[in-house]
Design an enzyme around this catalytic site. Structure first.
Site, PDB file in Angstrom:
ATOM      1  N   LYS A  41       0.801  -1.198   0.000  1.00  0.00           N
ATOM      2  CA  LYS A  41       0.000   0.000   0.000  1.00  0.00           C
ATOM      3  C   LYS A  41       0.843   1.261   0.000  1.00  0.00           C
ATOM      4  O   LYS A  41       0.373   2.350  -0.309  1.00  0.00           O
ATOM      5  CB  LYS A  41      -0.876   0.019   1.273  1.00  0.00           C
ATOM      6  CG  LYS A  41      -1.810  -1.145   1.413  1.00  0.00           C
ATOM      7  CD  LYS A  41      -2.506  -1.067   2.790  1.00  0.00           C
ATOM      8  CE  LYS A  41      -3.310  -2.324   3.011  1.00  0.00           C
ATOM      9  NZ  LYS A  41      -3.658  -2.472   4.449  1.00  0.00           N
ATOM     10  N   GLY A  42       2.119   1.113   0.362  1.00  0.00           N
ATOM     11  CA  GLY A  42       2.956   2.280   0.619  1.00  0.00           C
ATOM     12  C   GLY A  42       3.124   3.237  -0.545  1.00  0.00           C
ATOM     13  O   GLY A  42       3.390   4.427  -0.344  1.00  0.00           O
ATOM     14  N   GLU A  97       7.707   1.997  -6.499  1.00  0.00           N
ATOM     15  CA  GLU A  97       7.834   1.631  -5.086  1.00  0.00           C
ATOM     16  C   GLU A  97       7.941   2.882  -4.230  1.00  0.00           C
ATOM     17  O   GLU A  97       8.421   3.925  -4.687  1.00  0.00           O
ATOM     18  CB  GLU A  97       9.109   0.787  -4.882  1.00  0.00           C
ATOM     19  CG  GLU A  97       8.852  -0.713  -4.762  1.00  0.00           C
ATOM     20  CD  GLU A  97       8.265  -1.132  -3.420  1.00  0.00           C
ATOM     21  OE1 GLU A  97       7.526  -0.336  -2.792  1.00  0.00           O
ATOM     22  OE2 GLU A  97       8.524  -2.267  -2.998  1.00  0.00           O
ATOM     23  N   ASP A  98       7.529   2.754  -2.972  1.00  0.00           N
ATOM     24  CA  ASP A  98       7.691   3.870  -2.041  1.00  0.00           C
ATOM     25  C   ASP A  98       9.122   3.937  -1.513  1.00  0.00           C
ATOM     26  O   ASP A  98       9.741   4.994  -1.476  1.00  0.00           O
ATOM     27  CB  ASP A  98       6.693   3.742  -0.874  1.00  0.00           C
ATOM     28  CG  ASP A  98       6.747   2.366  -0.186  1.00  0.00           C
ATOM     29  OD1 ASP A  98       7.427   1.446  -0.697  1.00  0.00           O
ATOM     30  OD2 ASP A  98       6.099   2.210   0.861  1.00  0.00           O
ATOM     31  N   ASP A 101      14.455  -0.676   0.999  1.00  0.00           N
ATOM     32  CA  ASP A 101      15.152  -0.766   2.284  1.00  0.00           C
ATOM     33  C   ASP A 101      16.188  -1.885   2.167  1.00  0.00           C
ATOM     34  O   ASP A 101      17.316  -1.657   1.735  1.00  0.00           O
ATOM     35  CB  ASP A 101      14.071  -1.025   3.341  1.00  0.00           C
ATOM     36  CG  ASP A 101      14.585  -1.089   4.756  1.00  0.00           C
ATOM     37  OD1 ASP A 101      15.543  -0.392   5.074  1.00  0.00           O
ATOM     38  OD2 ASP A 101      14.001  -1.838   5.564  1.00  0.00           O
ATOM     39  N   LYS A 129      17.256   3.445   0.951  1.00  0.00           N
ATOM     40  CA  LYS A 129      18.161   3.435   2.112  1.00  0.00           C
ATOM     41  C   LYS A 129      19.369   2.584   1.739  1.00  0.00           C
ATOM     42  O   LYS A 129      19.356   1.362   1.969  1.00  0.00           O
ATOM     43  CB  LYS A 129      17.472   2.775   3.318  1.00  0.00           C
ATOM     44  CG  LYS A 129      16.308   3.542   3.918  1.00  0.00           C
ATOM     45  CD  LYS A 129      15.795   2.751   5.138  1.00  0.00           C
ATOM     46  CE  LYS A 129      14.512   3.278   5.683  1.00  0.00           C
ATOM     47  NZ  LYS A 129      13.919   2.391   6.713  1.00  0.00           N
ATOM     48  N   PHE A 150      13.840   4.785  10.382  1.00  0.00           N
ATOM     49  CA  PHE A 150      12.457   4.478  10.033  1.00  0.00           C
ATOM     50  C   PHE A 150      11.712   5.771   9.732  1.00  0.00           C
ATOM     51  O   PHE A 150      11.766   6.726  10.500  1.00  0.00           O
ATOM     52  CB  PHE A 150      11.762   3.705  11.161  1.00  0.00           C
ATOM     53  CG  PHE A 150      10.517   3.033  10.682  1.00  0.00           C
ATOM     54  CD1 PHE A 150      10.598   1.860   9.947  1.00  0.00           C
ATOM     55  CD2 PHE A 150       9.274   3.591  10.909  1.00  0.00           C
ATOM     56  CE1 PHE A 150       9.453   1.241   9.464  1.00  0.00           C
ATOM     57  CE2 PHE A 150       8.118   2.974  10.431  1.00  0.00           C
ATOM     58  CZ  PHE A 150       8.216   1.806   9.705  1.00  0.00           C
ATOM     59  N   VAL A 151      11.034   5.792   8.582  1.00  0.00           N
ATOM     60  CA  VAL A 151      10.318   7.002   8.171  1.00  0.00           C
ATOM     61  C   VAL A 151       8.836   6.695   7.920  1.00  0.00           C
ATOM     62  O   VAL A 151       8.470   5.558   7.616  1.00  0.00           O
ATOM     63  CB  VAL A 151      10.937   7.629   6.889  1.00  0.00           C
ATOM     64  CG1 VAL A 151      12.284   8.239   7.178  1.00  0.00           C
ATOM     65  CG2 VAL A 151      11.039   6.610   5.762  1.00  0.00           C
ATOM     66  N   ASP A 157       3.830   3.909   6.293  1.00  0.00           N
ATOM     67  CA  ASP A 157       3.103   3.778   7.555  1.00  0.00           C
ATOM     68  C   ASP A 157       3.949   3.225   8.683  1.00  0.00           C
ATOM     69  O   ASP A 157       5.021   2.650   8.465  1.00  0.00           O
ATOM     70  CB  ASP A 157       1.913   2.831   7.358  1.00  0.00           C
ATOM     71  CG  ASP A 157       2.361   1.366   7.295  1.00  0.00           C
ATOM     72  OD1 ASP A 157       3.266   1.050   6.481  1.00  0.00           O
ATOM     73  OD2 ASP A 157       1.834   0.550   8.067  1.00  0.00           O
ATOM     74  N   ARG A 163       0.123   7.292   6.949  1.00  0.00           N
ATOM     75  CA  ARG A 163       0.247   7.334   5.481  1.00  0.00           C
ATOM     76  C   ARG A 163      -0.217   8.688   4.939  1.00  0.00           C
ATOM     77  O   ARG A 163       0.181   9.108   3.862  1.00  0.00           O
ATOM     78  CB  ARG A 163      -0.613   6.243   4.841  1.00  0.00           C
ATOM     79  CG  ARG A 163      -0.151   4.821   5.140  1.00  0.00           C
ATOM     80  CD  ARG A 163      -0.841   3.841   4.187  1.00  0.00           C
ATOM     81  NE  ARG A 163      -0.793   2.473   4.658  1.00  0.00           N
ATOM     82  CZ  ARG A 163       0.223   1.636   4.446  1.00  0.00           C
ATOM     83  NH1 ARG A 163       1.282   2.036   3.787  1.00  0.00           N
ATOM     84  NH2 ARG A 163       0.183   0.393   4.887  1.00  0.00           N
TER      85      ARG A 163
HETATM   86  P1  IMP Z   1      12.502  -4.040   1.688  1.00  0.00           P
HETATM   87  O1  IMP Z   1      11.960  -5.310   1.132  1.00  0.00           O
HETATM   88  O2  IMP Z   1      13.251  -4.281   2.971  1.00  0.00           O
HETATM   89  O3  IMP Z   1      13.321  -3.229   0.695  1.00  0.00           O
HETATM   90  O4  IMP Z   1      11.278  -3.169   2.162  1.00  0.00           O
HETATM   91  C1  IMP Z   1      10.379  -2.630   1.316  1.00  0.00           C
HETATM   92  C2  IMP Z   1       9.074  -2.326   2.039  1.00  0.00           C
HETATM   93  O5  IMP Z   1       9.213  -2.199   3.463  1.00  0.00           O
HETATM   94  C3  IMP Z   1       8.596  -0.990   1.558  1.00  0.00           C
HETATM   95  O6  IMP Z   1       7.800  -1.119   0.407  1.00  0.00           O
HETATM   96  C4  IMP Z   1       7.838  -0.461   2.769  1.00  0.00           C
HETATM   97  O7  IMP Z   1       6.498  -0.874   2.731  1.00  0.00           O
HETATM   98  C5  IMP Z   1       8.511  -1.084   3.971  1.00  0.00           C
HETATM   99  N1  IMP Z   1       9.487  -0.143   4.608  1.00  0.00           N
HETATM  100  C6  IMP Z   1      10.837  -0.182   4.538  1.00  0.00           C
HETATM  101  N2  IMP Z   1      11.402   0.826   5.223  1.00  0.00           N
HETATM  102  C7  IMP Z   1      10.361   1.522   5.742  1.00  0.00           C
HETATM  103  C8  IMP Z   1      10.305   2.705   6.572  1.00  0.00           C
HETATM  104  O8  IMP Z   1      11.298   3.343   6.956  1.00  0.00           O
HETATM  105  N3  IMP Z   1       9.056   3.123   6.893  1.00  0.00           N
HETATM  106  C9  IMP Z   1       7.911   2.480   6.495  1.00  0.00           C
HETATM  107  N4  IMP Z   1       7.939   1.380   5.734  1.00  0.00           N
HETATM  108  C10 IMP Z   1       9.152   0.901   5.369  1.00  0.00           C
END
Ligand code: IMP
Length: 175
Positions: A41-42, A97-98, A101, A129, A150-151, A157, A163
């Protein structure tokens, strides 16, 4: 919920960057049919602003993934919670993508969508990140690189909340 949130990226900074990304994407996809995929949803807020800055024939579709399960650390396991409505073979596809990470979600999405034989697969994320990276994944367009904090806000969210903040905020009192 009573989180302490400090502004990291303002509404104006976001809008300026989104416009610039839209111009770059327009230059790349002008004259082509583009399928822009919103990763729920992000990405909802970024996606709806970004697609309005891309000037070409564009259709929308949605994918649901979850990896955090309401926590602030990735579980390391990516789950598809909603699949696309349209076949993507032979199409120019853009994953929106939002935030990237650990990279696990983006790597998973790239692998699953490439297996469906699109004409091209491009990726854009509002936030990245670099210090949190666990797996390699190529990202074509990045809005902002941010520290490993964390943001929330602008679609992102914490436990389903925040959000609707119009800016990106850094959370300082999570345990
Ligand atoms: P990844 O698979 O670890 O790259 O994470 C991707 C997903 O984790 C993103 O699409 C977000 O929904 C969530 N996410 C990662 N970092 C944050 C953050 O700092 N705040 C909120 N959601 C996050």
């Amino acid at each position: 919920m009573n989180l302490s949130i400090s502004k990291m990226i303002s509404e104006d900074e976001i809008q300026t960057r989104v416009k610039a990304l839209g111009e770059e994407l327009t230059a790349k996809f002008k004259g082509k049919d583009l399928l822009a995929i919103c990763v729920l949803k992000g990405s909802i807020v970024f996606y709806s602003d970004l697609i309005r800055e891309i000037d070409t024939d564009l259709s929308c579709d949605f994918l649901g993934v979850s990896s955090y399960h309401g926590k602030t650390q990735s579980s390391g396991e990516v789950k598809l919670t909603l699949d696309l409505n349209t076949p993507i073979d032979g199409r120019h596809v853009l994953i929106v993508e939002d935030i990237v990470d650990t990279g696990l979600t983006m790597a998973y999405l790239q692998k699953s969508l490439l297996a469906r034989s699109p004409a091209s697969l491009s990726t854009v994320t509002l936030l990245h990140k670099p210090d949190a990276k666990k797996v390699e994944c190529e990202i074509d367009y990045i809005g902002f690189e941010i520290p490993n904090d964390f943001v929330v806000g602008y679609g992102l969210d914490y436990q389903g909340l925040y959000r609707n903040l119009p800016y990106i905020g850094q959370v300082s009192n999570l345990n």
